[in-house]
Scaffold this motif. Structure first.
Motif, PDB file in Angstrom:
ATOM      1  N   VAL A 151       0.784  -1.251   0.138  1.00  0.00           N
ATOM      2  CA  VAL A 151      -0.024  -0.049  -0.137  1.00  0.00           C
ATOM      3  C   VAL A 151       0.906   1.111   0.068  1.00  0.00           C
ATOM      4  CG1 VAL A 151      -1.740   1.199   1.217  1.00  0.00           C
ATOM      5  CG2 VAL A 151      -2.096  -1.135   1.047  1.00  0.00           C
ATOM      6  N   ASP A 152       0.542   2.322  -1.089  1.00  0.00           N
ATOM      7  CA  ASP A 152       1.298   3.615  -0.973  1.00  0.00           C
ATOM      8  C   ASP A 152       0.753   4.579  -0.015  1.00  0.00           C
ATOM      9  OD1 ASP A 152       2.567   5.641  -2.064  1.00  0.00           O
ATOM     10  OD2 ASP A 152       2.186   4.968  -4.151  1.00  0.00           O
ATOM     11  N   LEU A 196       4.202  -1.357   3.472  1.00  0.00           N
ATOM     12  CA  LEU A 196       3.841   0.102   3.238  1.00  0.00           C
ATOM     13  C   LEU A 196       5.205   0.745   2.549  1.00  0.00           C
ATOM     14  CD1 LEU A 196       2.197   1.267   6.530  1.00  0.00           C
ATOM     15  CD2 LEU A 196       1.121   0.332   4.195  1.00  0.00           C
ATOM     16  N   VAL A 197       5.010   1.897   1.481  1.00  0.00           N
ATOM     17  CA  VAL A 197       6.016   2.814   1.098  1.00  0.00           C
ATOM     18  C   VAL A 197       5.400   4.048   1.401  1.00  0.00           C
ATOM     19  CG1 VAL A 197       6.926   1.063  -0.571  1.00  0.00           C
ATOM     20  CG2 VAL A 197       5.065   2.653  -1.121  1.00  0.00           C
ATOM     21  N   LEU A 198       6.416   5.084   1.562  1.00  0.00           N
ATOM     22  CA  LEU A 198       6.087   6.373   1.857  1.00  0.00           C
ATOM     23  C   LEU A 198       6.708   7.217   0.699  1.00  0.00           C
ATOM     24  CD1 LEU A 198       5.719   5.090   4.916  1.00  0.00           C
ATOM     25  CD2 LEU A 198       6.074   7.530   5.530  1.00  0.00           C
ATOM     26  N   GLY A 213       9.003   1.365   3.195  1.00  0.00           N
ATOM     27  CA  GLY A 213       9.880   1.558   2.257  1.00  0.00           C
ATOM     28  C   GLY A 213       9.575   3.027   1.715  1.00  0.00           C
ATOM     29  N   TRP A 214      10.026   3.231   0.781  1.00  0.00           N
ATOM     30  CA  TRP A 214       9.851   4.662  -0.083  1.00  0.00           C
ATOM     31  C   TRP A 214       9.371   4.756  -1.642  1.00  0.00           C
ATOM     32  CZ3 TRP A 214      13.688   5.916  -3.574  1.00  0.00           C
ATOM     33  CH2 TRP A 214      15.028   5.212  -3.517  1.00  0.00           C
ATOM     34  N   ALA A 250      12.212  -3.315   3.546  1.00  0.00           N
ATOM     35  CA  ALA A 250      10.785  -2.805   2.783  1.00  0.00           C
ATOM     36  C   ALA A 250      10.975  -2.582   1.273  1.00  0.00           C
ATOM     37  CB  ALA A 250      10.310  -1.464   3.601  1.00  0.00           C
ATOM     38  N   PRO A 251      10.108  -2.359   0.517  1.00  0.00           N
ATOM     39  CA  PRO A 251       9.982  -2.066  -0.657  1.00  0.00           C
ATOM     40  C   PRO A 251      10.605  -0.786  -1.105  1.00  0.00           C
ATOM     41  CG  PRO A 251       7.819  -2.801  -0.032  1.00  0.00           C
ATOM     42  CD  PRO A 251       8.554  -2.721   1.052  1.00  0.00           C
TER      43      PRO A 251
END
Length: 295
Positions: free
Chosen positions: A185-186, A223-225, A243-244, A282-283
């Motif tokens: 989820v972004d 999650l990515v931010l 992740g980012w 994380a991704p």
């Protein structure tokens, strides 16, 4: 355990049982789960948008499946990326279009993909606004009369925003966290397209409150931010691995003759936000962004 197994195999094997394998060199794109290119608002086997248009934030326009997973002029992928605006998933308060997301997840599975998902609060035009019912709640309020940023369509400091958009994200997590076909989820809290414009201006309670809606509600889904706000990334990393995500991968000067994302923003921002080692747990996901003038 692996070392013990290797030693035992080496000890017991006779010369006649040794098999030498020399992989054939290829120049194909390797299609590995959870890594590589993604389709966007599409799935393997779909035709692309015509011309330069795209359907950012709008429901997927499904095409008849021909039985082929081939993507014309592009490699196959194991990830489908779907971005949709809040208004389409909660058209009425508490009435959620889970069927829309269920269909996207099931279609991804059928095409050999998992689904990356971003549900942004809004885009830029009137047809990309917050849900009509939410607009009615906040219209005319003091919060909404003088929005400080062009990329805000509603004010995130209005307590109604955290109450209603935050509730939606928590319901999303309750329904889909840990879903086997949900790749990640972004995280999307403010700004046009959910890209985080102005997050650095949020008060501490509002920023943490919005982030907690994701961090608490998706304990199993990754999650990515957006790589924008040091407070957001460090707060999130303090609670769990995240992740980012960035736009404009490959920009070496397409926006300016003296500045580029690749040289003058991403390396420094990774260090500033504490995300330089996040990829280990994380991704990382990036969007190509070379301007037409430089193509």
């Amino acid at each position: 355990m692996a070392s013990l197994l290797f030693v035992a195999s080496a000890t017991l094997a006779s010369p006649e049982e040794v098999v030498t394998v020399r992989p054939k060199e290829i120049d194909d794109v390797l299609i590995n789960p959870g890594i590589g290119f993604t389709t966007f608002q599409r799935f393997n086997g779909h035709r692309l948008n015509e011309g330069l248009g795209w359907t950012e934030g709008f429901p997927i326009e499904y095409q008849p499946f021909t039985g082929s997973l081939t993507n014309q002029d592009y490699p196959g992928t194991t990830i489908a990326y779907f971005r949709v605006y809040w208004k389409f998933v909660e058209p009425e308060p508490g009435a959620y279009r889970w069927d829309m997301l269920d269909r996207a997840l099931a279609t991804a599975r059928g095409r050999g993909q998992t689904l990356m998902l971003r549900i942004a609060p809004y885009g830029t035009g009137p047809d990309q606004d917050v849900p009509t019912w939410y607009r009615g709640l906040v219209a005319g309020s003091e919060w909404e009369r003088n929005l400080p940023l062009e990329k805000w369509r509603v004010h995130p400091e209005n307590p109604l925003y955290l109450k209603h958009f935050g509730k939606f994200i928590r319901e999303l997590g309750a329904h889909y966290d840990g879903h086997p076909d949900l790749e990640l989820v972004d995280v999307s809290i403010v700004g046009a397209w959910g890209e985080g414009a102005g997050s650095e201006d949020l008060t501490e309670p509002t920023l943490k409150g919005l982030l907690d809606c994701y961090l608490d509600s998706f304990p199993r889904t990754r999650l990515v931010l957006q790589l924008k706000d040091e407070r957001a990334t460090r707060y999130s990393l303090g609670k769990r691995p995240v992740g980012w995500r960035v736009d404009c991968l490959g920009d070496m000067g397409g926006f300016s003759k003296t500045w580029s994302h690749m040289n003058d923003y991403y390396p420094q921002e990774l260090i500033r936000t504490g995300m330089q080692e996040a990829w280990r747990r994380a991704p990382v996901t990036m969007e190509e962004g070379v301007t037409k003038a430089k193509v």
